[in-house]
Scaffold this active site. Structure first.
Site, PDB file in Angstrom:
ATOM      1  N   ALA A  96      -7.036   0.476  -2.207  1.00 24.92           N
ATOM      2  CA  ALA A  96      -8.393   0.365  -1.678  1.00 24.92           C
ATOM      3  C   ALA A  96      -8.926  -0.787  -1.449  1.00 24.92           C
ATOM      4  CB  ALA A  96      -9.393   1.246  -2.652  1.00 24.92           C
ATOM      5  N   GLU A  97      -8.616  -1.855  -2.499  1.00 28.45           N
ATOM      6  CA  GLU A  97      -9.351  -3.099  -2.247  1.00 28.45           C
ATOM      7  C   GLU A  97      -8.703  -4.088  -1.450  1.00 28.45           C
ATOM      8  OE1 GLU A  97     -11.993  -4.428  -3.936  1.00 28.45           O
ATOM      9  OE2 GLU A  97     -12.380  -2.846  -5.219  1.00 28.45           O
TER      10      GLU A  97
END
Length: 234
Positions: A129-130
């Site tokens: 996600a990052e």
């Protein structure tokens, strides 16, 4: 703490707009200078959820900062992100079907999971996600590496080099474990705090009403469940 040597990985691209030259005449000696790039206002994806032109930032032999759509022949370059991979609310990526990455940095992820008593699937979901597994990712606000650590957070977590995969994953996992403890194991709140800061979670007594944070929390949970399933199947 003694860290294992870096694992092999594949570096990825930067995504910027096109208001700067991508190719330069290297036959002319130029004075040392830095070419400033502007970020795309649309983030790292276009309107159909596909990455835009790949652009690499590095310094050439003359000390000039170069932005190019061709991959450099060395590893000394950075990846610049507009925002975290899963933060764009209007992204049209199907998070239930986007390909997972269960192989890269496996040793580092498993070590961090054991050390900080976390599910390896959760660490992998946050990395996805990052930064989408871009080890040298640097955001517009200065967050760095796979788990996009801000300099202050990195320092607090004892991270010496945020662009080092082992150091970043260990520090990011330590921070994630700290947030889970602070919010009594509530994954939703811990993820919101990882994205927007614990003070905002406390201020709003829950997930802050920021579209980016709400999108991030939802997508991390989707990825987490998918990585759990993938780990069980392996």
């Amino acid at each position: 703490m003694k860290l294992s040597p870096p694992e092999q990985h594949q570096s990825d691209s930067v995504v910027l707009n096109n208001d700067y030259p991508l190719e330069q005449d290297t036959s002319v000696k130029a004075p040392k200078r830095s070419i400033k790039a502007s970020y795309s206002e649309n983030g790292i994806l276009n309107d159909i959820g596909v990455e835009k032109r790949r652009v690499y930032q590095y310094q050439n032999a003359d000390g000039i900062t170069v932005f190019s759509d061709k991959s450099p022949q060395h590893n000394d370059y950075q990846v610049l992100l507009y925002e975290c991979f899963a933060c764009r609310p209007e992204s049209t990526i199907d998070w239930y079907k986007i390909p997972l990455n269960t192989a890269d940095y496996k040793h580092f992820v498993n070590n961090a999971a054991r050390q900080h008593k976390l599910d390896a699937a959760l660490i992998r979901a946050v990395i996805h996600a990052e930064s989408a597994f871009k080890e040298k990712a640097v955001s517009r606000v200065g967050a760095k590496g796979l788990m996009q650590l801000m300099p202050v957070t990195a320092k607090e977590m004892g991270v010496l080099d945020s662009l080092n995969a082992a150091d970043n994953i260990n520090g990011g996992s330590r921070y994630l474990a700290k947030l889970l403890k602070q919010f009594k194991g509530d994954l939703e709140l811990a993820c919101a705090a990882y994205n927007a800061g614990p003070s905002n979670v406390l201020k709003h007594n829950g997930v802050p009403p920021f579209p980016e944070t709400q999108a991030y929390v939802k997508r991390v949970q989707i990825l987490y469940k998918r990585y759990q399933k993938a780990h069980r199947a392996s």
